[in-house]
Design a protein around this motif. Structure first.
Motif, mmCIF file in Angstrom:
data_model
loop_
_atom_site.group_PDB
_atom_site.id
_atom_site.type_symbol
_atom_site.label_atom_id
_atom_site.label_comp_id
_atom_site.label_asym_id
_atom_site.label_seq_id
_atom_site.Cartn_x
_atom_site.Cartn_y
_atom_site.Cartn_z
ATOM 1 N N ALA A 25 0.840 -1.211 0.000
ATOM 2 C CA ALA A 25 0.000 0.000 0.000
ATOM 3 C C ALA A 25 0.865 1.247 0.000
ATOM 4 N N VAL A 26 0.358 2.270 -0.668
ATOM 5 C CA VAL A 26 1.021 3.577 -0.671
ATOM 6 C C VAL A 26 -0.064 4.625 -0.416
ATOM 7 N N ALA A 27 0.211 5.546 0.472
ATOM 8 C CA ALA A 27 -0.755 6.613 0.777
ATOM 9 C C ALA A 27 -1.031 7.415 -0.503
ATOM 10 N N PRO A 28 -2.303 7.810 -0.712
ATOM 11 C CA PRO A 28 -2.679 8.470 -1.977
ATOM 12 C C PRO A 28 -1.755 9.617 -2.392
ATOM 13 N N ALA A 29 -1.333 10.438 -1.464
ATOM 14 C CA ALA A 29 -0.514 11.603 -1.820
ATOM 15 C C ALA A 29 0.853 11.209 -2.377
ATOM 16 N N TYR A 30 1.249 9.958 -2.156
ATOM 17 C CA TYR A 30 2.581 9.505 -2.580
ATOM 18 C C TYR A 30 2.508 8.507 -3.735
ATOM 19 N N GLN A 31 1.291 8.222 -4.234
ATOM 20 C CA GLN A 31 1.153 7.228 -5.302
ATOM 21 C C GLN A 31 1.665 7.776 -6.637
ATOM 22 N N GLY A 32 2.002 6.863 -7.529
ATOM 23 C CA GLY A 32 2.408 7.248 -8.877
ATOM 24 C C GLY A 32 3.819 7.785 -8.971
ATOM 25 N N GLN A 33 4.630 7.549 -7.929
ATOM 26 C CA GLN A 33 6.014 8.043 -7.938
ATOM 27 C C GLN A 33 7.021 6.907 -7.833
ATOM 28 N N GLY A 34 6.546 5.678 -7.988
ATOM 29 C CA GLY A 34 7.470 4.539 -7.947
ATOM 30 C C GLY A 34 7.606 3.879 -6.586
ATOM 31 N N LEU A 35 6.924 4.423 -5.583
ATOM 32 C CA LEU A 35 7.119 3.892 -4.237
ATOM 33 C C LEU A 35 6.536 2.480 -4.071
ATOM 34 N N GLY A 36 5.376 2.244 -4.687
ATOM 35 C CA GLY A 36 4.774 0.907 -4.604
ATOM 36 C C GLY A 36 5.706 -0.145 -5.203
ATOM 37 N N GLN A 37 6.336 0.203 -6.307
ATOM 38 C CA GLN A 37 7.276 -0.734 -6.934
ATOM 39 C C GLN A 37 8.514 -0.920 -6.073
ATOM 40 N N GLN A 38 8.988 0.163 -5.477
ATOM 41 C CA GLN A 38 10.164 0.078 -4.608
ATOM 42 C C GLN A 38 9.884 -0.832 -3.401
ATOM 43 N N LEU A 39 8.701 -0.672 -2.823
ATOM 44 C CA LEU A 39 8.325 -1.491 -1.663
ATOM 45 C C LEU A 39 8.179 -2.960 -2.061
ATOM 46 N N THR A 40 7.574 -3.197 -3.237
ATOM 47 C CA THR A 40 7.389 -4.580 -3.698
ATOM 48 C C THR A 40 8.751 -5.227 -3.938
ATOM 49 N N ARG A 41 9.668 -4.483 -4.568
ATOM 50 C CA ARG A 41 11.014 -5.036 -4.810
ATOM 51 C C ARG A 41 11.731 -5.305 -3.487
ATOM 52 N N ALA A 42 11.562 -4.418 -2.534
ATOM 53 C CA ALA A 42 12.210 -4.616 -1.223
ATOM 54 C C ALA A 42 11.663 -5.877 -0.548
ATOM 55 N N ALA A 43 10.359 -6.105 -0.680
ATOM 56 C CA ALA A 43 9.764 -7.312 -0.075
ATOM 57 C C ALA A 43 10.256 -8.567 -0.796
ATOM 58 N N ILE A 44 10.403 -8.492 -2.115
ATOM 59 C CA ILE A 44 10.912 -9.649 -2.866
ATOM 60 C C ILE A 44 12.381 -9.907 -2.488
ATOM 61 N N ASP A 45 13.166 -8.848 -2.307
ATOM 62 C CA ASP A 45 14.562 -9.003 -1.852
ATOM 63 C C ASP A 45 14.605 -9.678 -0.490
ATOM 64 N N LEU A 46 13.697 -9.252 0.392
ATOM 65 C CA LEU A 46 13.633 -9.841 1.731
ATOM 66 C C LEU A 46 13.272 -11.328 1.631
ATOM 67 N N ALA A 47 12.351 -11.644 0.745
ATOM 68 C CA ALA A 47 11.973 -13.052 0.550
ATOM 69 C C ALA A 47 13.190 -13.866 0.106
ATOM 70 N N GLN A 48 13.946 -13.277 -0.809
ATOM 71 C CA GLN A 48 15.145 -13.952 -1.317
ATOM 72 C C GLN A 48 16.153 -14.175 -0.183
ATOM 73 N N GLN A 49 16.329 -13.146 0.646
ATOM 74 C CA GLN A 49 17.251 -13.276 1.789
ATOM 75 C C GLN A 49 16.809 -14.367 2.747
ATOM 76 N N ARG A 50 15.482 -14.558 2.854
ATOM 77 C CA ARG A 50 14.946 -15.560 3.781
ATOM 78 C C ARG A 50 14.826 -16.942 3.155
ATOM 79 N N GLY A 51 15.342 -17.115 1.941
ATOM 80 C CA GLY A 51 15.325 -18.426 1.298
ATOM 81 C C GLY A 51 13.979 -18.828 0.727
ATOM 82 N N VAL A 52 13.116 -17.842 0.519
ATOM 83 C CA VAL A 52 11.803 -18.133 -0.079
ATOM 84 C C VAL A 52 11.990 -18.407 -1.575
ATOM 85 N N THR A 53 11.338 -19.455 -2.067
ATOM 86 C CA THR A 53 11.435 -19.771 -3.502
ATOM 87 C C THR A 53 10.148 -19.438 -4.250
#
Ligand SMILES: CC(C)(COP(=O)(O)OP(=O)(O)OC[C@H]1O[C@@H](n2cnc3c(N)ncnc32)[C@H](O)[C@@H]1OP(=O)(O)O)[C@@H](O)C(=O)NCCC(=O)NCCS
Length: 150
Positions: free
Chosen positions: A68-96
């Motif tokens: 989720a991204v607060a409406p005032a901050y949407q459309g600036q790439g933050l949702g994608q940045q957060l999703t990539r960070a979560a996928i990186d975290l999954a990778q660090q935790r050995g999630v396949t």
């Protein structure tokens, strides 16, 4: 553009109330999130929680939720940045294998490798999560993505 003042960091008890408010404002379910705080990420602009993405870990599988991204901050790439960070975290935790449920953002996730799958193909542990059993209606789209090994 996102200002450099925005940081992505782990959620904790102190930021949980603001995180839950963001989810409520975004129409996303809060239930069960507090059980997964160590793998919940928030975006902060100073003392304001303006974005989130969280993982529920189930062995080598995980549920990506609460993007989720607060409406005032949407459309600036933050949702994608957060999703990539979560996928990186999954990778660090050995999630396949990552799974998610969405009612409104099915077109947001394919760029991260997610594609729709049948509920029947979701591993039992993920299917037994609160989000699957109680929170998201049967009509919600189920998507999955493979996480490359680190
Ligand atoms: C989905 C969401 C997190 C996107 O955040 P954002 O910061 O605006 O996204 P970004 O700026 O990083 O990405 C913008 C891109 O995503 C697309 N996008 C944004 N919201 C979308 C949605 N709901 N469905 C499909 N695509 C979406 C935009 O069209 C844009 O595409 P482009 O790069 O091809 O132009 C935000 O709209 C949101 O909080 N929605 C409500 C909560 C929700 O539905 N979460 C997903 C289920 S867990």
């Amino acid at each position: 553009m996102i200002t450099t003042d925005i940081t992505i960091e782990s959620a904790d008890e102190a930021t949980l109330p603001a995180l839950l408010s963001l989810l409520a404002a975004s129409g996303l379910p809060p239930e069960g999130l507090s059980d997964h705080l160590p793998t919940a990420l928030i975006a902060r602009d100073h003392d304001q929680v303006i974005g989130s993405a969280a993982l529920e870990l189930y062995g080598s599988s995980a549920l990506l939720r609460s993007v989720a991204v607060a409406p005032a901050y949407q459309g600036q790439g933050l949702g994608q940045q957060l999703t990539r960070a979560a996928i990186d975290l999954a990778q660090q935790r050995g999630v396949t294998d990552l799974y998610l449920l969405t009612e409104t953002a099915g077109a947001f996730f394919p760029k991260f490798g997610f594609s729709p799958i049948d509920r029947a193909d979701v591993p039992t542990q993920v299917k037994e999560s609160l989000e699957f059993t109680t929170l998201c209606p049967d009509s919600a789209l189920v998507m999955a993505a493979s996480v490359p090994a680190k």
